[in-house]
Design an enzyme around this catalytic site. Structure first.
Site, PDB file in Angstrom:
ATOM      1  N   HIS A  61      22.226  21.093  23.555  1.00  0.00           N
ATOM      2  CA  HIS A  61      20.900  20.538  23.798  1.00  0.00           C
ATOM      3  C   HIS A  61      20.964  19.212  24.575  1.00  0.00           C
ATOM      4  O   HIS A  61      19.937  18.738  25.077  1.00  0.00           O
ATOM      5  CB  HIS A  61      20.177  20.310  22.463  1.00  0.00           C
ATOM      6  N   ASP A 116      17.463  22.141  27.962  1.00  0.00           N
ATOM      7  CA  ASP A 116      16.236  22.127  27.158  1.00  0.00           C
ATOM      8  C   ASP A 116      15.987  23.535  26.620  1.00  0.00           C
ATOM      9  O   ASP A 116      16.547  24.527  27.118  1.00  0.00           O
ATOM     10  CB  ASP A 116      15.043  21.670  28.002  1.00  0.00           C
TER      11      ASP A 116
END
Length: 444
Positions: free
Chosen positions: A414, A418
Site C-alpha cells: 500500500h 492505492d
C-alpha cells in the site's frame, strides 16, 4: 724384520676390514637407492593429484553447507561428473570433477560449513576404470570334505555296490517305507531353516501408549533464508489483500478442446498457469505501478515483465523467473514454466534463474487451498494468489447456475499502490480469464 706369521696376520686383518667396508658401502647404496625410488614414486603421485577447491557460487554467496558427497574415496569419476553438493541460502551448487580419475582424499565432512576457495577434495588423474568382481577361489580338498553333509568316516566308496535297502513296511514293528529316512531328514532341515529364519527376524517394536518423543532437525540454509525474507517482507511492506471470483468455464473449455493437440504437436501440457501469466502480463502493462518497486525514495517503473512463478520443492518454496513474459505467448510461457519447475524439483536452479522478478504468481490451488493471502516477494509491489476451483451456484442473467469458480487474491504494497489500482488490476485479470479471446485483442 717381521716374521712370515706376523705378515700373514696383518694381511688377513686388512682383507677383513676391506670386506666390511665394501659390505657397509653396498648396504648404504641399497638403502639410498630404495629411498630414491620411493621418493620418486611419492613425488610422481603428488604431481598427478589435483586439489579441487570450493567453486565461486555467486557474488553475494561466500559460504555454504556441504550437503552430501556423491562419490567417496577410491571411486573413479569422469570429467565433469558430480562429486559433491553444497547448499547455500539460495541455491544448491554442484561440485564436479575437473578431470577423469580417482578420488584419493576428501578434505571436508558432510554438514561442514565450507567457504569459497577452500580445499574440498583431491583427485588423481587417470582414466576411469571399470570395477571387476573377483571370482571366488576354489576351496582346498580339506575344506570340501568339511562342507560335506556326512562326516568323513561315514563316506563310502562310490564304486562299491550299495547295501541292500529294505522295501515295504514292517507290519510287526510298525516300520516306515524305504524312502522314509530321506523324507524325514528333508523335513527336519526345512523345520530348522524356518525356525532359524524366525529367530533372525526381529519383532517390530510396539509403540508404547502415551509416547511423547521429540525430534530436532537443524534448519537448512534455504529454509533459514526463506524465513528471513518473509519476515523482512512483513516488517517492511504495508501489505493489504483484495479478493475476487473468476468463472473458469471459458478457460476450462478452451483447455479441454486443445490440450491433446498441444501435447501432440508441442510436447507440453496446456495448463491454467500460462493463461494467468499472460493475463497478468497484459494487466501489468496497462497498470505499470503494479510492476514497479520502491528503491530508497524512488519508484522504479519497468517496460518489461519478469514473472516470478512460485514452485514448491522438498526444501521449500522457490520463485524462478520467466524473463520478458510480455513477448511470450501461451505455449512459450507454458514451456518456460515447465522447464523451470523441473529444474527446481531437481535442485538445478541457478542464482540467475531466481533473481530479478518484477511480479509473482503463486498457485496454492494445486494443493487444495480455497482462500489465502500471499506474502509479497520484496522488492516487488504485488503478488497474485491462485486457489482451487470449486463448483458453486452463481447468478448469470438472472438465473442460478452451477459454475467452476476460483477465488484469486492480490496482496499489494500500500506504500506504492492505492486500492483503486490494485482492484482495477485484479478485475482486468478476471475479465481476461473469463473471456480468453480478449487477450488476442489487447493492444500490447
Amino acid at each position: 724384520m717381521l716374521s712370515k706369521r706376523a705378515i700373514a696376520i696383518a694381511r688377513s686383518r686388512a682383507f677383513c676390514a676391506s670386506n666390511r667396508s665394501q659390505t657397509s658401502l653396498s648396504k648404504l647404496w641399497n638403502v639410498a637407492g630404495t629411498q630414491l625410488t620411493r621418493t620418486q614414486f611419492h613425488t610422481s603421485r603428488l604431481l598427478q593429484a589435483e586439489t579441487v577447491k570450493v567453486p565461486q557460487m555467486a557474488e553475494s554467496i561466500s559460504e555454504g553447507t556441504l550437503r552430501s558427497w556423491s562419490k567417496k574415496v577410491g571411486d573413479t569419476v569422469e570429467a565433469d561428473e558430480e562429486v559433491a553438493t553444497i547448499e547455500t541460502d539460495k541455491i544448491d551448487v554442484t561440485v564436479n570433477a575437473p578431470i577423469s580419475g580417482t578420488i584419493i582424499e576428501t578434505l571436508a565432512n558432510e554438514e561442514d560449513t565450507v567457504v569459497v576457495g577452500q580445499d574440498l577434495f583431491k583427485i588423481e588423474a587417470g582414466a576411469a576404470s571399470s570395477k571387476t568382481s573377483e571370482s571366488p577361489k576354489e576351496l582346498p580338498p580339506s575344506s570340501k570334505q568339511e562342507d560335506s553333509e556326512e562326516p568323513v568316516d561315514q563316506q563310502v566308496d562310490k564304486s562299491a555296490p550299495p547295501p541292500p535297502q529294505p522295501s515295504g513296511v514292517d507290519k510287526q514293528g510298525g516300520g516306515i517305507p524305504s524312502d522314509g529316512p530321506k523324507e524325514a531328514k528333508k523335513e527336519l532341515k526345512e523345520d530348522a531353516k524356518a525356525s532359524a529364519k524366525k529367530e533372525e527376524t526381529p519383532a517390530a517394536p510396539s509403540k508404547a501408549p502415551g509416547n511423547r518423543n521429540e525430534t530436532r532437525v537443524k534448519m537448512s540454509r534455504m529454509r533459514l533464508r526463506i524465513a528471513e525474507r518473509l519476515k523482512e517482507s512483513q516488517n517492511a511492506a504495508a501489505s493489504l489483500t483484495t479478493f475476487n471470483e473468476i468463472d473458469m468455464s471459458a478457460l476450462m473449455d478452451l483447455r479441454k478442446k486443445y490440450k491433446d493437440e498441444v501435447l501432440k504437436e508441442h510436447d507440453v501440457k496446456l495448463g491454467f498457469m500460462s493463461a494467468f501469466a499472460r493475463a497478468c502480463t497484459l494487466a501489468l502493462q496497462e497498470l505499470p505501478a503494479v510492476n514497479a518497486s520502491i528503491e530508497g525514495d524512488e519508484i522504479v517503473y519497468r517496460d518489461f515483465v519478469d514473472l516470478s512463478v512460485a514452485v514448491a520443492t522438498p526444501k521449500g518454496l522457490v520463485t524462478p523467473v520467466v524473463r520478458n513474459a510480455e513477448s511470450l505467448g501461451f505455449l512459450q510461457i507454458e514451456k518456460e514454466i515447465a522447464a523451470l519447475g523441473k529444474k527446481a524439483r531437481d535442485g538445478k536452479l541457478s542464482l540467475e534463474d531466481m533473481t530479478g522478478g518484477t511480479f509473482t504468481i503463486s498457485n496454492g490451488g494445486v494443493f487444495g487451498s480455497l482462500f489465502g493471502t500471499p506474502i509479497i516477494n520484496l522488492p516487488q509491489a504485488a503478488v497474485l494468489g491462485m486457489h482451487t476451483i470449486k463448483e458453486r451456484p452463481v447468478v448469470v442473467n438472472g438465473q442460478i447456475v452451477i459454475r467452476p469458480i476460483m477465488i484469486v487474491a492480490l496482496t499489494y504494497d500500500h506504500r506504492l499502490l492505492d486500492g483503486r489500482d490494485a482492484v482495477t488490476f485484479l478485475v482486468k485479470v478476471k475479465e481476461y480469464i473469463e473471456d480468453p479471446r480478449k487477450m488476442l485483442l489487447a493492444p500490447f
